[in-house]
Scaffold this active site. Structure first.
Site, mmCIF file in Angstrom:
data_model
loop_
_atom_site.group_PDB
_atom_site.id
_atom_site.type_symbol
_atom_site.label_atom_id
_atom_site.label_comp_id
_atom_site.label_asym_id
_atom_site.label_seq_id
_atom_site.Cartn_x
_atom_site.Cartn_y
_atom_site.Cartn_z
ATOM 1 N N HIS B 12 0.696 -1.096 0.044
ATOM 2 C CA HIS B 12 0.070 -0.020 -0.148
ATOM 3 C C HIS B 12 0.728 1.120 0.028
ATOM 4 O O HIS B 12 0.212 2.108 0.503
ATOM 5 C CB HIS B 12 -0.925 0.110 1.263
ATOM 6 N N HIS B 193 10.548 -3.828 3.714
ATOM 7 C CA HIS B 193 10.996 -2.705 3.685
ATOM 8 C C HIS B 193 11.533 -2.104 4.953
ATOM 9 O O HIS B 193 10.686 -2.226 6.101
ATOM 10 C CB HIS B 193 10.000 -1.530 2.642
#
Lengths: 133, 284
Positions: B12, B193
């Protein structure tokens, strides 16, 4: 990066990775509260006009103000900043997450981006046609 | 009886919202990620789900550190996205499904979970970006939303096992709902990440592939790591996999992967999109 005391407190150390826990949330509260308020365009403009006044309004600690003045991301993290809120401040400063990455790792921006692109990987699976058949 | 038709799992990254706003879907940087939604669009067009139950994490639009719920379930008539600090606000509102929200709340509390309930709630890019990806354009979204926020921001985070069990409780609740709605479950965020610290830019292809390989056939494999293990493996934002784990828990039938796409990089993220089918188990 992390306070050395973390090891003596029995906290798990993950190199180069601040874990935003209760201690950080507590010490960083004022800085993060200011950044959260940057959801408002009005406050973002106020910061651009007079950042000292906005930092005063949110009662930032001296350490936090100093980190913001120096645009020192690692120092903001050390002062309890959380990156999800700091990202809103970064936006005002015209910094995206690659800029932040370069600033924190000491890499040149182009090198930081190149390192991400070096993964250069796309793997796709599609079994939908099987389903139709 | 309501039926859960499947699950959609997707990154997202806010930058995806920026790319949509600028119409960059065919740009060489973005195309490999957006192309991963073709099978999702086909499946949604065929299945036409009525409700999306979305497990996601708020990044400082609705929740701040003054009150940070471990789990929060939306029970609003309507949800909206707003400016999160960089001037992008998606305009399309998200219609809620209050009756089903309250049924889920009743059932998960009966299962001994203690969620915060929200009759007024903004949803951030972690809901808006997946909706924009799944239903591009300007028409009203063709289904209702029930958002379920998981704390992936302030440690201690809920354990992967707890998230999985919450998902299972939500799945049971949906299955026991008296309406005939068809439901799709979303898990948003990830994969690996890390935005902050000296390890900013961390990506772990091995861990991501482990998750992608096991998500459909053996989701409990993802429960072997605790939250700090996941932070170490996947990065401090890679821990958003907790949303995927919760959503996978809600798929309690016979589950198989219909499509997946794994692409690095999108912004600082190893991006992924997975479509899982959830069909009834065959009983003797």
């Amino acid at each position: 990066m992390l306070p050395t005391s973390d090891a003596t407190k029995g906290k798990r150390i993950i190199p180069g990775t601040p874990v935003f826990d209760g201690e950080q949330a507590r010490s960083g509260y004022a800085l993060n509260a200011m950044c959260y308020a940057f959801n408002s365009a009005e406050l973002r403009e106020a910061f651009v006009k007079d950042e000292e006044a906005v930092m005063e309004r949110f009662n930032l600690t001296e350490q936090q103000r100093d980190a913001v003045r120096k645009r020192d991301i690692l120092a903001m993290l050390e002062a309890g900043g959380n990156v999800y809120y700091l990202a809103k401040l970064a936006g005002i400063l015209g910094l995206n997450v690659q800029d932040l990455g370069a600033l924190q790792t000491g890499m040149e921006l182009e090198d930081f981006k190149a390192a991400l692109l070096a993964h250069g990987l796309t793997e796709t699976r599609n079994f939908l046609s099987e389903k139709a058949a | 009886m309501s039926k859960i038709a499947g699950g959609i799992f997707t990154s997202h990254v806010p930058g995806i919202g920026g790319a949509i706003a600028k119409g960059l879907q065919q740009d060489p940087y973005w195309k490999p990620f957006f192309d991963g939604f073709e099978p999702v669009h086909q499946w949604l067009a065929a299945e036409k789900p009525d409700v999306a139950v979305v497990f996601y994490n708020d990044h400082g639009l609705n929740f701040f550190l003054d009150k940070m719920p471990t789990f929060a379930i939306g029970a609003a008539a309507e949800y909206r996205h707003e400016d999160e600090g960089w001037g992008i606000a998606f305009q399309r509102p998200f219609e809620g499904h209050q009756d089903l929200s309250w049924h889920i709340i009743e059932e998960v509390v009966a299962s001994e979970f203690d969620p915060v309930t929200c009759q007024s709630m903004l949803v951030d890019h972690a809901v808006a970006v997946p909706f924009e990806l799944c239903w591009p354009g300007k028409e009203a979204f063709p289904l209702k939303l029930i958002p379920i926020a998981v704390n992936t921001v302030q440690h201690p985070l809920p354990s992967p096992k707890r998230c999985y069990n919450l998902g299972q409780a939500v799945g049971r609740a949906i299955e026991s709902w008296g309406g005939d709605e068809k439901v799709v479950v979303f898990g948003t965020g990830g994969l690996s990440h890390q935005l902050e610290g000296g390890r900013a830019g961390h990506i772990n292809v091995d861990y991501d592939k482990f998750c992608l390989r096991n998500l459909a056939p053996d989701p409990e494999a993802l429960l072997q790591h605790d939250t700090l293990d996941i932070v170490e493996l996947a990065g401090s934002q890679g821990v958003e996999i907790l949303n995927w784990i919760a959503a996978r828990g809600a798929l309690r039938g016979s589950v198989r992967e219909l499509a997946s796409n794994y692409h690095i990089p999108i912004s600082n993220t190893a991006a992924a999109t997975v479509l899982l089918e959830n069909s009834d188990k065959v009983h003797a």
